[in-house]
Design a protein around this motif. Structure first.
Motif, PDB file in Angstrom:
ATOM      1  N   TYR A   1      91.709  96.601  40.931  1.00  0.00           N
ATOM      2  CA  TYR A   1      93.052  96.612  41.990  1.00  0.00           C
ATOM      3  C   TYR A   1      93.572  95.143  41.843  1.00  0.00           C
ATOM      4  N   ALA A   2      93.740  94.734  40.662  1.00  0.00           N
ATOM      5  CA  ALA A   2      94.658  93.609  40.599  1.00  0.00           C
ATOM      6  C   ALA A   2      96.066  93.834  40.971  1.00  0.00           C
ATOM      7  N   ALA A   3      96.110  95.014  41.057  1.00  0.00           N
ATOM      8  CA  ALA A   3      97.531  95.599  41.531  1.00  0.00           C
ATOM      9  C   ALA A   3      97.746  95.557  43.118  1.00  0.00           C
ATOM     10  N   VAL A   4      96.676  94.376  43.588  1.00  0.00           N
ATOM     11  CA  VAL A   4      97.097  94.325  45.014  1.00  0.00           C
ATOM     12  C   VAL A   4      98.598  93.666  45.166  1.00  0.00           C
ATOM     13  N   ASP A   5      99.210  94.139  46.242  1.00  0.00           N
ATOM     14  CA  ASP A   5     100.669  93.860  46.140  1.00  0.00           C
ATOM     15  C   ASP A   5     100.799  92.584  46.709  1.00  0.00           C
ATOM     16  N   GLU A   6     101.734  91.633  46.309  1.00  0.00           N
ATOM     17  CA  GLU A   6     101.596  90.386  46.951  1.00  0.00           C
ATOM     18  C   GLU A   6     102.802  90.296  48.084  1.00  0.00           C
ATOM     19  N   VAL A   7     103.638  91.151  48.128  1.00  0.00           N
ATOM     20  CA  VAL A   7     104.571  91.117  49.236  1.00  0.00           C
ATOM     21  C   VAL A   7     104.026  91.634  50.692  1.00  0.00           C
ATOM     22  N   LEU A   8     103.071  92.678  50.135  1.00  0.00           N
ATOM     23  CA  LEU A   8     102.459  93.462  51.338  1.00  0.00           C
ATOM     24  C   LEU A   8     101.461  92.435  52.309  1.00  0.00           C
ATOM     25  N   THR A   9     101.199  92.885  53.335  1.00  0.00           N
ATOM     26  CA  THR A   9     100.085  92.046  54.092  1.00  0.00           C
ATOM     27  C   THR A   9      98.617  92.781  53.412  1.00  0.00           C
ATOM     28  N   GLY A  10      97.570  91.853  53.846  1.00  0.00           N
ATOM     29  CA  GLY A  10      96.213  92.583  53.442  1.00  0.00           C
ATOM     30  C   GLY A  10      96.004  93.801  54.010  1.00  0.00           C
ATOM     31  N   ARG A  11      96.391  94.160  55.256  1.00  0.00           N
ATOM     32  CA  ARG A  11      96.310  95.079  55.964  1.00  0.00           C
ATOM     33  C   ARG A  11      96.951  96.445  55.287  1.00  0.00           C
ATOM     34  N   GLN A  12      98.275  95.917  55.072  1.00  0.00           N
ATOM     35  CA  GLN A  12      99.235  96.978  54.402  1.00  0.00           C
ATOM     36  C   GLN A  12      98.430  97.619  53.038  1.00  0.00           C
ATOM     37  N   ASN A  13      98.117  96.289  52.243  1.00  0.00           N
ATOM     38  CA  ASN A  13      97.485  96.877  51.075  1.00  0.00           C
ATOM     39  C   ASN A  13      96.247  97.907  51.015  1.00  0.00           C
TER      40      ASN A  13
ATOM     41  N   THR B   1     100.347  84.364  50.645  1.00  0.00           N
ATOM     42  CA  THR B   1      99.920  83.279  50.955  1.00  0.00           C
ATOM     43  C   THR B   1      98.461  83.132  51.151  1.00  0.00           C
ATOM     44  N   TYR B   2      97.750  84.026  50.421  1.00  0.00           N
ATOM     45  CA  TYR B   2      96.249  83.793  50.646  1.00  0.00           C
ATOM     46  C   TYR B   2      95.674  82.991  49.602  1.00  0.00           C
ATOM     47  N   SER B   3      94.585  82.018  50.147  1.00  0.00           N
ATOM     48  CA  SER B   3      93.849  81.336  49.128  1.00  0.00           C
ATOM     49  C   SER B   3      93.066  82.315  48.029  1.00  0.00           C
ATOM     50  N   GLY B   4      92.425  81.604  46.948  1.00  0.00           N
ATOM     51  CA  GLY B   4      91.745  82.160  45.797  1.00  0.00           C
ATOM     52  C   GLY B   4      90.436  83.054  46.585  1.00  0.00           C
ATOM     53  N   GLY B   5      89.984  82.490  47.416  1.00  0.00           N
ATOM     54  CA  GLY B   5      88.713  83.234  48.136  1.00  0.00           C
ATOM     55  C   GLY B   5      89.388  84.378  48.881  1.00  0.00           C
ATOM     56  N   MET B   6      90.275  84.089  49.755  1.00  0.00           N
ATOM     57  CA  MET B   6      90.751  85.306  50.664  1.00  0.00           C
ATOM     58  C   MET B   6      91.190  86.422  49.710  1.00  0.00           C
ATOM     59  N   ARG B   7      91.898  86.034  48.618  1.00  0.00           N
ATOM     60  CA  ARG B   7      92.396  87.030  47.490  1.00  0.00           C
ATOM     61  C   ARG B   7      91.367  87.943  46.744  1.00  0.00           C
TER      62      ARG B   7
ATOM     63  N   PRO C   1      84.311  75.460  45.144  1.00  0.00           N
ATOM     64  CA  PRO C   1      83.195  76.015  45.670  1.00  0.00           C
ATOM     65  C   PRO C   1      83.167  76.600  47.220  1.00  0.00           C
ATOM     66  N   ARG C   2      84.090  76.331  48.065  1.00  0.00           N
ATOM     67  CA  ARG C   2      84.193  76.916  49.108  1.00  0.00           C
ATOM     68  C   ARG C   2      84.529  78.253  49.052  1.00  0.00           C
ATOM     69  N   SER C   3      85.579  78.854  48.279  1.00  0.00           N
ATOM     70  CA  SER C   3      85.911  80.129  48.232  1.00  0.00           C
ATOM     71  C   SER C   3      84.970  80.757  47.758  1.00  0.00           C
ATOM     72  N   ARG C   4      83.883  80.181  46.704  1.00  0.00           N
ATOM     73  CA  ARG C   4      83.047  80.806  46.122  1.00  0.00           C
ATOM     74  C   ARG C   4      82.024  81.112  47.211  1.00  0.00           C
ATOM     75  N   GLY C   5      81.544  80.520  47.930  1.00  0.00           N
ATOM     76  CA  GLY C   5      80.823  80.442  49.176  1.00  0.00           C
ATOM     77  C   GLY C   5      81.187  81.830  49.998  1.00  0.00           C
ATOM     78  N   GLU C   6      82.454  81.675  50.190  1.00  0.00           N
ATOM     79  CA  GLU C   6      83.111  82.917  50.933  1.00  0.00           C
ATOM     80  C   GLU C   6      82.709  84.243  50.368  1.00  0.00           C
ATOM     81  N   VAL C   7      82.935  84.311  49.003  1.00  0.00           N
ATOM     82  CA  VAL C   7      82.756  85.511  48.208  1.00  0.00           C
ATOM     83  C   VAL C   7      81.370  86.142  48.280  1.00  0.00           C
ATOM     84  N   TRP C   8      80.320  84.818  48.113  1.00  0.00           N
ATOM     85  CA  TRP C   8      78.890  85.097  48.090  1.00  0.00           C
ATOM     86  C   TRP C   8      78.454  85.539  49.665  1.00  0.00           C
TER      87      TRP C   8
END
Ligand SMILES: Nc1ncnc2c1ncn2[C@@H]1O[C@H](COP(=O)(O)OP(=O)(O)O)[C@@H](O)[C@H]1O
Ligand SMILES: [Mg+2]
Length: 320
Positions: free
Chosen positions: A86-98, A136-142, A169-176
């Motif tokens: 799903y690398a095709a997550v749309d940058e323009v849409l919100t997370g919810r819309q995606n 607007t998402y950080s790497g970890g949110m993405r 490291p912080r984003s990594r922790g979030e994904v974990w």
């Protein structure tokens, strides 16, 4: 093989005369996180893509969620999720819309898609960010949104191909944290990684892959035991002090310290990490020995490779 969500036996995949998989074996226990650990070029992505039915293979057999990968790829696809897909997550849409859009793509129907999006935003700790643009998402949110998207249909088996490579490291922790929650919900996860620490934190079992073959299959503790556990490292300011440094380290080490004269470095395995560090630091200070660096080092993938293959990971990449 009852109780296994993924079983591969002797998988072969060739690209021209390159053996990306050269008799690869794997058994992933149902409901577990299984780490597939290896350096760049080892064959991790190839293995995942074969198991996810995205890539034809040249030999061997595989079953995923009880279904034969070669004979019934469509049945397999219904039971799995894959990040990267799903690398095709749309940058323009919100997370919810995606998430709602993916839900509709998977024929969930409007109301179920909306409900599923809300559930997933909660599960992946994205409630606050749900209505903001993905741009607007950080790497970890993405990455967490990617994970959520791959979970729309609550698959039995989820393939995560290097989900934290390139994250801070912080984003990594979030994904974990998100992965842990997934598994608590009953999903089986096959996670590829180049980080021993990541496999150690998440996986109950680790397969080490080198040049398309499994070269070890063990628990994280078993693997770390083979590699020798944590080490203390001291870099002396002056090469003349190395014997004194080695003596200080020897007091706390499990085995004789190793001295690397060229790098003015002394290192040795330790069990009681913090006590060892404090003790050595105090001794060196009392004896007024100049230190450039002192610290604890956890074993890395490179240490694992050195122990298992006699060469580091760089050599593998060159040989690939
Ligand atoms: N499409 C391709 N064509 C040719 N060689 C490939 C292709 N994909 C991967 N390879 C080679 O197969 C080997 C395994 O690659 P890959 O599975 O991507 O490793 P990893 O994911 O562990 O980094 C590497 O030597 C890589 O160069
Ligand atoms: Mg890869």
């Amino acid at each position: 093989m009852d109780g296994y969500a993924v079983v591969a036996e002797g998988l072969e995949k060739r690209y021209g005369d390159k053996h990306a998989l050269a008799g690869f074996d794997l058994a992933v226990q149902q409901g577990s996180v299984h780490g597939l650990l290896g350096p760049n070029g080892a064959g991790k992505t190839t293995a995942v893509r074969v198991l996810a039915t995205l890539l034809r293979f040249d030999g061997g057999r595989a079953r995923v969620a009880g279904v034969d990968v070669r004979c019934e790829p469509r049945q397999v696809r219904r039971r799995i999720g894959l990040t990267g897909q799903y690398a095709a997550v749309d940058e323009v849409l919100t997370g919810r819309q995606n998430l709602e859009m993916f839900g509709r793509l998977f024929h969930l129907g409007g109301r179920r898609a909306v409900r599923r999006a809300t559930e997933l935003l909660e599960q992946f700790d994205l409630v606050g960010a749900g209505d903001k643009g993905v741009g607007t998402y950080s790497g970890g949110m993405r990455r967490r949104l990617d994970l959520a998207a791959s979970m729309i249909l609550a698959p039995d088996v989820l393939f995560l191909d290097e989900p934290t490579t390139g994250l801070d490291p912080r984003s990594r922790g979030e994904v974990w944290e998100a992965v842990r929650r997934l598994v608590a919900g009953g999903t089986t996860v096959l996670l590829t990684t180049q980080y021993l620490e990541e496999a150690d934190r998440l996986a109950s079992r680790i397969t080490v892959i080198d040049q398309g073959r499994a070269i070890a299959d063990d628990t994280p503790d078993g693997l770390k035991d083979r590699v020798g556990g944590d080490r203390i490292e001291v870099v002396a300011r002056d090469a003349a002090d190395l014997p004194a440094v080695a003596k200080a380290v020897a007091r706390v080490a499990d085995t004789d310290p190793t001295t690397d004269a060229l790098e003015r470095r002394v290192h040795a395995p330790v069990t009681d990490r913090v006590a060892a560090l404090t003790d050595v630091a105090r001794t060196l200070q009392e004896e007024r020995i100049g230190v450039e660096d002192i610290g604890l080092r956890r074993p890395s993938l490179d240490d694992v490779f050195l122990r298992l293959t006699g060469h580091g990971t760089q050599t593998t990449e060159e040989a690939a």
